[in-house]
Design a protein around this motif. Sequence first.
Motif, PDB file in Angstrom:
ATOM      1  N   GLN A  86       6.461 -49.712  11.462  1.00 48.15           N
ATOM      2  CA  GLN A  86       7.018 -50.402  12.613  1.00 48.15           C
ATOM      3  C   GLN A  86       6.338 -49.914  13.880  1.00 48.15           C
ATOM      4  OE1 GLN A  86      11.443 -49.858  11.157  1.00 48.15           O
ATOM      5  NE2 GLN A  86      11.397 -51.468  12.735  1.00 48.15           N
TER       6      GLN A  86
ATOM      7  N   HIS B 114      14.142 -49.491  11.799  1.00 50.11           N
ATOM      8  CA  HIS B 114      14.628 -49.111  13.123  1.00 50.11           C
ATOM      9  C   HIS B 114      14.999 -50.380  13.883  1.00 50.11           C
ATOM     10  CE1 HIS B 114      13.518 -44.838  12.927  1.00 50.11           C
ATOM     11  NE2 HIS B 114      12.462 -45.250  12.224  1.00 50.11           N
ATOM     12  N   ARG B 115      16.177 -50.401  14.418  1.00 48.75           N
ATOM     13  CA  ARG B 115      16.654 -51.577  15.138  1.00 48.75           C
ATOM     14  C   ARG B 115      15.760 -51.835  16.370  1.00 48.75           C
ATOM     15  NH1 ARG B 115      21.817 -53.616  14.687  1.00 48.75           N
ATOM     16  NH2 ARG B 115      22.454 -51.661  13.694  1.00 48.75           N
ATOM     17  N   ASN B 116      15.471 -53.089  16.612  1.00 47.52           N
ATOM     18  CA  ASN B 116      14.724 -53.528  17.793  1.00 47.52           C
ATOM     19  C   ASN B 116      13.276 -53.042  17.806  1.00 47.52           C
ATOM     20  OD1 ASN B 116      17.091 -54.762  18.786  1.00 47.52           O
ATOM     21  ND2 ASN B 116      17.741 -52.833  19.763  1.00 47.52           N
ATOM     22  N   ARG B 117      12.750 -52.678  16.631  1.00 44.10           N
ATOM     23  CA  ARG B 117      11.331 -52.325  16.538  1.00 44.10           C
ATOM     24  C   ARG B 117      10.613 -53.402  15.734  1.00 44.10           C
ATOM     25  NH1 ARG B 117       9.635 -48.479  20.164  1.00 44.10           N
ATOM     26  NH2 ARG B 117      10.725 -46.494  19.893  1.00 44.10           N
TER      27      ARG B 117
ATOM     28  N   LYS C  73      14.214 -60.668   7.981  1.00 40.95           N
ATOM     29  CA  LYS C  73      14.712 -59.384   8.451  1.00 40.95           C
ATOM     30  C   LYS C  73      16.117 -59.514   9.032  1.00 40.95           C
ATOM     31  CE  LYS C  73      13.897 -55.991  12.098  1.00 40.95           C
ATOM     32  NZ  LYS C  73      13.162 -55.718  13.345  1.00 40.95           N
TER      33      LYS C  73
ATOM     34  N   LEU D  30      15.619 -49.943   4.965  1.00 38.13           N
ATOM     35  CA  LEU D  30      16.164 -49.725   6.304  1.00 38.13           C
ATOM     36  C   LEU D  30      15.050 -49.749   7.341  1.00 38.13           C
ATOM     37  CD1 LEU D  30      18.782 -46.891   5.634  1.00 38.13           C
ATOM     38  CD2 LEU D  30      19.201 -49.342   5.957  1.00 38.13           C
TER      39      LEU D  30
ATOM     40  N   SER E 102      19.313 -57.185  11.071  1.00 37.53           N
ATOM     41  CA  SER E 102      19.266 -56.383  12.295  1.00 37.53           C
ATOM     42  C   SER E 102      18.641 -55.011  12.077  1.00 37.53           C
ATOM     43  CB  SER E 102      20.676 -56.217  12.872  1.00 37.53           C
ATOM     44  OG  SER E 102      21.526 -55.576  11.925  1.00 37.53           O
ATOM     45  N   ASN E 103      18.961 -54.367  10.954  1.00 35.26           N
ATOM     46  CA  ASN E 103      18.443 -53.011  10.728  1.00 35.26           C
ATOM     47  C   ASN E 103      17.893 -52.809   9.327  1.00 35.26           C
ATOM     48  OD1 ASN E 103      20.832 -53.134   9.337  1.00 35.26           O
ATOM     49  ND2 ASN E 103      21.531 -51.084   9.949  1.00 35.26           N
ATOM     50  N   HIS E 104      17.607 -53.889   8.614  1.00 41.43           N
ATOM     51  CA  HIS E 104      17.023 -53.753   7.282  1.00 41.43           C
ATOM     52  C   HIS E 104      16.340 -55.063   6.891  1.00 41.43           C
ATOM     53  CE1 HIS E 104      20.802 -55.815   6.250  1.00 41.43           C
ATOM     54  NE2 HIS E 104      20.160 -56.240   5.165  1.00 41.43           N
TER      55      HIS E 104
END
Length: 486
Positions: free
Chosen positions: A303, A284-287, A258, A282, A260-262
């Motif tokens: 997520q 969700h960042r930090n999920r 993974k 894509l 950062s966002n994809h």
Amino acid sequence: MDHQHHKAGLRGRLRVTAARRRAWQQQSAACCKRPARRDPVDTVRKFMRREIGGGHRRPPRPAAPSTSAFSCPEKFRNFQLQEEYDTYDDPFVQLPLGWNRRRIIEIVAARDLIFALAECGLCGAFNRTTNKRICHLNISPDEVIRSLFYNKNNDSLITVSVYESDRYSSLKCRTTPIEYIRRGQLHDGFPLFETESLKYPGFVEFDDVNGKVLTFSAHDSTYKVFDLKNYNFLYSICDKDIQEIKISPGIMLVIYQKASNHVPLRILSIEDGTPLKTFTQLLHRNRKVDFIEQFNEKLLVKQDKENLQIIDVRNSGLIEVNKTEFMTPSAFIFLYENNLFLTFCNRTVAAWNFRGELVTSFDDHELWHPNCNTNNIYITADQDLIISYCKVSRGGTNDADDEGREGSCMGSINMSNIFTGKCVAKISAFDPTLTIAPRRNGDTSRSTIRSSVSDALEDITALFYDEDRNEIYTGNSRGLVHVWSN
């Protein structure tokens, strides 16, 4: 816990999302088992046609009760306790000290043979015709069998084991023809994948849908695909950035590390590893990613604290299911034939379609074990019936929930229609007609049944349904195997 598809008696594929699928565990090696068979080459051709936008697409099979579903109550009518086998009790064999009496974790049937694997790694083979134990499948005192797979392609049983001699550090596979086991000729089997290093976190996965074996050697980050019919090597995939590979009919979904966002994804042909599609999904960042699953052209992404996304990889079409309606399940079973998938969450089962709609909620089918696996659930070949060990329901109350009451360790074997959610038959000690089947006059093959019906329904830890013989085999925490049939 790992996968287990398969179990297998499961005809669907079980995907466990609570932990990394196919990871090593104390109780079972990483194998996907007994999904429904379909033509993998035809699936690949269909997928290729979809990717280039041409070709006729057959509409999905309608989710309607099959004719066999209607015959279920009659099929299971007058089921009785017929036989009892003990994996451990053998007056002629002194078992090693490490093989202490433990629960049965897996049952596999092939023709007239029944194989029962205990948690300690001891595996017994029983002849259903003579009702005698043939042998233990452990060919050496230090062998600990982790999992079983019946290969219908060549009528053989594959055992996946670890050995004390190498400190239980790597998986070893061995295949033995069923006829050799019937004759007690275990040493006439032969090892498989000897060139592969299957040390933790390496794995081996048997996929009956496509007739393939997938191995992973962790030391060099190499995945290899073999033919399940003859165990010939087909191709390899070497990439240290691969997070996981998941198999569907005709294709493999390669999930990369993974970003950062994809997350980068690639779909390969299971037949030769040819790339069919490369794309990114894509996120969700930090999920945290709860799961990414592939079902033909549908991609399921969930997520933490987010909605379920169902993406059509052909045209990027998106369907979302609200997170309040779709809770992250502990496991999936994909029903390839009916274009549905089952989810298991908090002992409950539900069937969904790929439009994100809840198709079936099951009545009177609360699972006994909170951790679902294929060893205590069976899906029939027509994918119309689920057989599970469930909590007992009497008069609208669930007595098994009351830990302090008598019979709190006793469940029932429930058969439920996947399309309607109705319980069509049940094996329960509270059924006054359920008894131990009487011995027929002159029948000398009958085993000695020491358990009562109630005893046999206590703490069932493994379940298998033999559809050809119409018999249910259960194993319990005492290492006993019971046969239920009419």
